[in-house]
Design a protein around this motif. Structure first.
Motif, PDB file in Angstrom:
ATOM      1  N   LEU A 189      15.637  -9.435 -12.631  1.00 34.10           N
ATOM      2  CA  LEU A 189      14.304  -9.974 -12.367  1.00 34.10           C
ATOM      3  C   LEU A 189      13.427  -8.926 -11.688  1.00 34.10           C
ATOM      4  N   LYS A 190      13.982  -8.238 -10.704  1.00 36.17           N
ATOM      5  CA  LYS A 190      13.217  -7.219  -9.990  1.00 36.17           C
ATOM      6  C   LYS A 190      12.753  -6.124 -10.943  1.00 36.17           C
ATOM      7  N   ASP A 191      13.638  -5.692 -11.815  1.00 34.31           N
ATOM      8  CA  ASP A 191      13.286  -4.664 -12.793  1.00 34.31           C
ATOM      9  C   ASP A 191      12.184  -5.155 -13.725  1.00 34.31           C
ATOM     10  N   ALA A 192      12.294  -6.421 -14.144  1.00 31.63           N
ATOM     11  CA  ALA A 192      11.297  -6.989 -15.058  1.00 31.63           C
ATOM     12  C   ALA A 192       9.953  -7.179 -14.367  1.00 31.63           C
ATOM     13  N   LEU A 193       9.967  -7.618 -13.104  1.00 28.97           N
ATOM     14  CA  LEU A 193       8.718  -7.806 -12.364  1.00 28.97           C
ATOM     15  C   LEU A 193       7.981  -6.480 -12.168  1.00 28.97           C
ATOM     16  N   ALA A 194       8.742  -5.395 -12.049  1.00 28.41           N
ATOM     17  CA  ALA A 194       8.119  -4.077 -11.882  1.00 28.41           C
ATOM     18  C   ALA A 194       7.269  -3.720 -13.093  1.00 28.41           C
ATOM     19  N   LYS A 195       7.611  -4.255 -14.244  1.00 27.99           N
ATOM     20  CA  LYS A 195       6.874  -3.956 -15.470  1.00 27.99           C
ATOM     21  C   LYS A 195       5.820  -5.012 -15.783  1.00 27.99           C
ATOM     22  N   LEU A 196       5.705  -6.028 -14.934  1.00 32.11           N
ATOM     23  CA  LEU A 196       4.794  -7.138 -15.209  1.00 32.11           C
ATOM     24  C   LEU A 196       3.335  -6.701 -15.158  1.00 32.11           C
ATOM     25  N   ILE A 197       2.991  -5.890 -14.156  1.00 35.95           N
ATOM     26  CA  ILE A 197       1.619  -5.418 -13.999  1.00 35.95           C
ATOM     27  C   ILE A 197       1.496  -4.035 -14.621  1.00 35.95           C
ATOM     28  N   ASN A 198       0.487  -3.851 -15.437  1.00 34.08           N
ATOM     29  CA  ASN A 198       0.283  -2.571 -16.096  1.00 34.08           C
ATOM     30  C   ASN A 198       0.059  -1.474 -15.057  1.00 34.08           C
ATOM     31  N   PRO A 199       0.952  -0.495 -14.969  1.00 34.20           N
ATOM     32  CA  PRO A 199       0.825   0.543 -13.942  1.00 34.20           C
ATOM     33  C   PRO A 199      -0.333   1.497 -14.177  1.00 34.20           C
ATOM     34  N   SER A 200      -0.906   1.490 -15.395  1.00 33.68           N
ATOM     35  CA  SER A 200      -2.015   2.404 -15.680  1.00 33.68           C
ATOM     36  C   SER A 200      -3.361   1.783 -15.386  1.00 33.68           C
ATOM     37  N   GLN A 201      -3.373   0.483 -15.065  1.00 30.51           N
ATOM     38  CA  GLN A 201      -4.635  -0.214 -14.870  1.00 30.51           C
ATOM     39  C   GLN A 201      -5.165  -0.001 -13.463  1.00 30.51           C
ATOM     40  N   ASN A 202      -6.430   0.345 -13.362  1.00 31.80           N
ATOM     41  CA  ASN A 202      -7.052   0.562 -12.057  1.00 31.80           C
ATOM     42  C   ASN A 202      -7.615  -0.749 -11.524  1.00 31.80           C
ATOM     43  N   ILE A 203      -6.715  -1.577 -10.970  1.00 30.49           N
ATOM     44  CA  ILE A 203      -7.143  -2.849 -10.404  1.00 30.49           C
ATOM     45  C   ILE A 203      -7.773  -2.582  -9.039  1.00 30.49           C
ATOM     46  N   GLU A 204      -9.006  -3.069  -8.860  1.00 27.95           N
ATOM     47  CA  GLU A 204      -9.747  -2.723  -7.653  1.00 27.95           C
ATOM     48  C   GLU A 204      -9.117  -3.328  -6.404  1.00 27.95           C
ATOM     49  N   ASP A 205      -8.493  -4.492  -6.549  1.00 28.31           N
ATOM     50  CA  ASP A 205      -7.820  -5.058  -5.395  1.00 28.31           C
ATOM     51  C   ASP A 205      -6.310  -4.959  -5.605  1.00 28.31           C
ATOM     52  N   GLU A 206      -5.586  -4.778  -4.554  1.00 22.29           N
ATOM     53  CA  GLU A 206      -4.154  -4.562  -4.635  1.00 22.29           C
ATOM     54  C   GLU A 206      -3.433  -5.849  -5.009  1.00 22.29           C
ATOM     55  N   PHE A 207      -2.379  -5.726  -5.773  1.00 16.12           N
ATOM     56  CA  PHE A 207      -1.545  -6.882  -6.110  1.00 16.12           C
ATOM     57  C   PHE A 207      -0.095  -6.466  -5.904  1.00 16.12           C
ATOM     58  N   GLU A 208       0.555  -7.084  -4.921  1.00 18.65           N
ATOM     59  CA  GLU A 208       1.914  -6.715  -4.561  1.00 18.65           C
ATOM     60  C   GLU A 208       2.860  -7.897  -4.767  1.00 18.65           C
ATOM     61  N   ILE A 209       4.081  -7.576  -5.157  1.00 21.16           N
ATOM     62  CA  ILE A 209       5.118  -8.587  -5.334  1.00 21.16           C
ATOM     63  C   ILE A 209       6.310  -8.195  -4.462  1.00 21.16           C
ATOM     64  N   TYR A 210       6.810  -9.140  -3.706  1.00 18.04           N
ATOM     65  CA  TYR A 210       7.987  -8.918  -2.860  1.00 18.04           C
ATOM     66  C   TYR A 210       9.074  -9.909  -3.256  1.00 18.04           C
ATOM     67  N   LEU A 211      10.299  -9.449  -3.224  1.00 20.11           N
ATOM     68  CA  LEU A 211      11.452 -10.278  -3.575  1.00 20.11           C
ATOM     69  C   LEU A 211      12.383 -10.350  -2.369  1.00 20.11           C
ATOM     70  N   TYR A 212      12.839 -11.582  -2.047  1.00 22.48           N
ATOM     71  CA  TYR A 212      13.698 -11.772  -0.880  1.00 22.48           C
ATOM     72  C   TYR A 212      14.881 -12.679  -1.222  1.00 22.48           C
ATOM     73  N   SER A 213      16.050 -12.276  -0.749  1.00 25.84           N
ATOM     74  CA  SER A 213      17.240 -13.122  -0.825  1.00 25.84           C
ATOM     75  C   SER A 213      18.162 -12.753   0.334  1.00 25.84           C
ATOM     76  N   ARG A 214      18.235 -13.620   1.334  1.00 26.81           N
ATOM     77  CA  ARG A 214      19.091 -13.346   2.486  1.00 26.81           C
ATOM     78  C   ARG A 214      20.550 -13.215   2.078  1.00 26.81           C
ATOM     79  N   ASP A 215      20.917 -13.920   1.023  1.00 28.61           N
ATOM     80  CA  ASP A 215      22.312 -13.878   0.573  1.00 28.61           C
ATOM     81  C   ASP A 215      22.730 -12.487   0.103  1.00 28.61           C
ATOM     82  N   GLU A 216      21.760 -11.640  -0.229  1.00 27.21           N
ATOM     83  CA  GLU A 216      22.068 -10.316  -0.768  1.00 27.21           C
ATOM     84  C   GLU A 216      21.774  -9.181   0.216  1.00 27.21           C
ATOM     85  N   GLU A 217      21.381  -9.508   1.432  1.00 26.13           N
ATOM     86  CA  GLU A 217      21.019  -8.469   2.400  1.00 26.13           C
ATOM     87  C   GLU A 217      22.196  -7.559   2.755  1.00 26.13           C
TER      88      GLU A 217
END
Length: 755
Positions: A189-217
């Motif tokens: 999922l993390k790998d797929a989410l990294a490709k969700l937003i086009n990295p070449s697009q100059n989006i004027e406002d930042e869009f960040e995604i964070y993934l959390y799972s305490r079970d995997e810390e």
């Protein structure tokens, strides 16, 4: 009197537009993140809690604009309604202006909300609009599954309004999960989410995604590499990685004045090679961008080192609309654009998903390019999609022309280029760029300062270039033994590489044919049998095996000649100049045959291309000139074929006949001819093939015309093997060849053949 009636909507509709359409957990997460993106969120947190206990849940938290009570009632609970589509999503709202967002919407189907049902049967939705109270919905999706006869509108969901909250946004808590989640799936999922937003697009406002799972810390602490850790910010390092010294091509479609323009720019090592502009012929394409990188073995190794994953595992050509990825484009194992099927038909001349990586960016103004309702099936297959795919292949062909044709075969620059003046050089470069771009409809053209140097460098390292260099040194008497061995070894490596690529492509081709390719029916011609096709065609399995067989035979001949030469050198045996030229002659003719195979395989019946056939040689020459040579040649010669009504059926090998024609045309070009007339004269059971040029004619110093056909004889900087090969082939056909002075200037090469 007829009475009016209404449709009744079954509660089972929930599954039809929900779980049946969104049939993958990762795509379901994508849909919900896309909703956050469309709500102008700048951050999305995804929590996986209690994954290995009895009550696992998924929580998606964003800081978007949130929803009011009216929004919930009139939009979220309005089945299949999309305020984004009808333009009322941000009506009477200044939130978008406050955050300076210029995003176009990623979704407009009105069904993404049903992704919650795909993930789990229980949903708790908490949402707060700026300066509004918090609205809460409790949805039990299983209630819609109890009785299909129950109407959708009769099933209630729980709602309550809480006090005001200073923070705006939406929280989705999904429980009673339907699918199992584990570390492997979270990393995917993390790998797929990294490709969700086009990295070449100059989006004027930042869009960040964070993934959390305490079970995997705890497990994360054992790993230092980003790709092996679940928790943290989702990052796409692709553009840092693609800042490689490799070849890339960028194509843009954009409006200008009252028309649409296609702009194509090709770069190598971040330096411009050429840039052209054309008027678009496409009806639907507007504000479309293609970015494609060619990855050779070195670039692939660098990619793997920097990304921590191979390019094959990462993906290939991704498609984004309004900055958001559309599945399954780019996914490993998926080939919706048919690149590998095409590569299977074209061998080493085509690039597949293993050799390129890149993006297709679609602006929302092209409304006909829309995602299917069934998520994961890509774009709707309509006329606009057909144009999108067609322009993608036009872009890919231009990349192939530069990276494959020049590097492997070295047949772009002409021997007499250095003799041209500045104006002539400019015209020659413009023509060369048109050839590389495979177009004559250029309205603007530009090229890098180092274009000529790059092409010369590539040509010199090609198999043909290396052999040409060796022959020139031999003829000039400046050959050095160590240099000769080194250059022939380089040629051996280059040709070995070509053979390996062909073998790999053949394996892929056979696999693709057995799984994907439906054979096309052979075209029929009313008056004459078609020997060369105007467009490329699909090859069947027998032709593929035969193709590989003949490439292998000629590659083995080259390898054998080089091996014997090196063996003699190692034993320090005396080798005369004549013996060396004989060896180079064997290598040269075998190399010409490989080039012929590479050029004509999908435009001619290859089984007949490599064997003796009994056909109309007049029709063969006519079709070869019109369908093959004029399409792929870089010669600036006007070639005219003076046809006749009669046939002349005789035995010949098509591959050898193409070598004859190519060498004669090349000879005319070196003689600075601007015109070449090919004519036919029938004499009962004989035919004369006449090649009449208007070049400089015969050298006055030539006393015996037969010397022209001697091995190594040349009055230019060529190898002196072209007309020698022609004579050799004609003799094997029991034919004759002669050279006659043309009037007012030039020569006539007369070839006599018998039935």
């Amino acid at each position: 009197m007829p009475k009016e009636m209404q449709f009744k909507v079954s509660s089972a509709l929930k599954d039809i537009i929900g779980r049946d359409l969104i049939n993958d957990d990762l795509i379901a997460i994508f849909e919900l993140v896309k909703n956050s993106y469309d709500a102008h969120a700048t951050k999305v947190d995804i929590y996986f809690e209690n994954l290995y206990k009895d009550n696992p849940s998924i929580k998606i938290v964003d800081n978007g604009k949130g929803m009011s009570f009216d929004d919930l009632r009139d939009k979220w609970l309005f089945l299949a309604y999309s305020a984004k589509k009808d333009g009322t999503e941000d009506e009477n709202s200044d939130f978008r202006d406050k955050i300076h967002s210029k995003r176009a919407y990623a979704g407009a189907k009105g069904i993404g909300r049903f992704s919650c049902d795909r993930l789990g049967s229980k949903l708790l939705l908490e949402t707060t609009k700026e300066d509004n109270q918090t609205e809460v919905l409790n949805v039990d999706w299983e209630k819609f599954e109890e009785d299909a006869k129950k109407e959708f509108i009769d099933i209630n969901v729980s709602h309550e309004t809480l006090g005001k909250n200073e923070e705006h946004g939406t929280i989705l808590t999904i429980s009673n999960l339907r699918g199992e989640w584990n570390r492997k799936k979270l990393l995917k999922l993390k790998d797929a989410l990294a490709k969700l937003i086009n990295p070449s697009q100059n989006i004027e406002d930042e869009f960040e995604i964070y993934l959390y799972s305490r079970d995997e810390e705890d497990e994360d602490k054992k790993h230092n590499e980003y790709h092996h850790r679940v928790n943290g910010k989702v990052v796409n390092y692709i553009f840092e990685t693609l800042d490689l010294k490799t070849t890339k091509i960028i194509t843009n479609v954009f409006p200008r004045n009252n028309e649409f323009i296609i702009k194509t720019a090709l770069y190598e090592a971040n330096e411009l090679v050429y840039e052209i502009e054309e008027v678009s012929k496409y009806k639907y394409l507007n504000k479309i961008e293609y970015i494609v990188y060619f990855l050779n073995q070195s670039a692939k190794s660098t990619f793997t080192r920097r990304m921590g994953i191979s390019q094959i595992d990462y993906g290939h050509i991704f498609v984004y609309k309004n900055g958001i990825r559309i599945y399954p484009y780019g996914e490993r194992g998926e080939d919706p654009l048919g690149m590998d099927v095409r590569k299977g038909q074209g061998y080493a001349r085509y690039l597949g998903t293993r050799e390129v990586i890149g993006f297709i960016n679609i602006d929302g103004t092209t409304v006909e390019l829309k995602e299917t309702s069934s998520r994961g099936d890509g774009l709707e297959k309509n006329n606009a999609y057909g144009e999108l795919k067609e322009l993608f292949y036009e872009t890919l062909k231009r990349l192939e022309k530069y990276t494959i044709s020049i590097i492997d075969w070295g047949r772009v620059l002409t021997d007499d280029y250095v003799a041209l003046n500045d104006d002539e050089r400019f015209d020659a470069l413009v023509d060369l760029i048109k050839k590389l771009a495979n177009t004559n409809d250029v309205i603007n053209i530009n090229y890098g300062d180092k274009l000529l140097g790059k092409l010369q460098e590539k040509e010199q390292t090609s198999a043909a270039g290396i052999l040409k260099s060796v022959k020139a040194e031999l003829l000039e008497g400046t050959v050095n033994t160590d240099s000769l061995v080194k250059k022939i070894s380089e040629a051996e490596k280059t040709i070995s590489h070509i053979q390996n690529v062909a073998e790999q492509a053949e394996e892929e081709a056979l696999k693709n044919i057995s799984e994907n390719i439906k054979l096309k029916e052979m075209n029929k011609q009313k008056e004459k049998q078609v020997l060369f096709f105007q467009s490329e065609r699909t090859l069947n399995e027998d032709e593929l095996v035969n193709l590989q067989h003949h490439i292998g035979i000629n590659a083995e001949l080259i390898n054998g000649s080089i091996t014997n030469f090196k063996r003699k050198m190692d034993k320090k045996e005396t080798i005369s100049k004549e013996e060396v030229i004989d060896i180079l002659d064997e290598i040269s003719i075998a190399n010409q045959k490989i080039i012929a195979i590479n050029k004509y395989a999908t435009k001619a019946d290859f089984l007949t291309n490599s064997e003796t056939i009994q056909k109309d040689i007049v029709a063969f020459i006519e079709q070869y000139i019109s369908n093959i040579h004029k399409v792929i040649s870089n010669n600036k010669i006007n070639i005219e074929v003076q046809s006749i009504n009669d046939e002349f059926i005789t035995n010949f090998k098509p591959m050898e006949m193409t070598i004859i024609i190519d060498n004669i045309i090349n000879n005319a070009r070196k003689a600075k001819a601007s015109k070449l007339l090919i004519a036919f004269e029938l004499h009962n059971k004989n035919i004369d093939l006449l090649f009449k040029d208007n070049g400089v004619g015969l050298d006055k110093k030539i006393e015996n015309k037969e010397d022209i056909f001697g091995k190594g004889y040349t009055t230019t900087k060529g190898s002196g093997l072209g007309l020698y090969h022609v004579k050799k082939i004609i003799n094997s056909m029991n034919g004759s060849i002669d050279i006659i002075k043309n009037t007012p200037k030039g020569i006539i090469i007369k070839i006599g053949l018998k039935k």
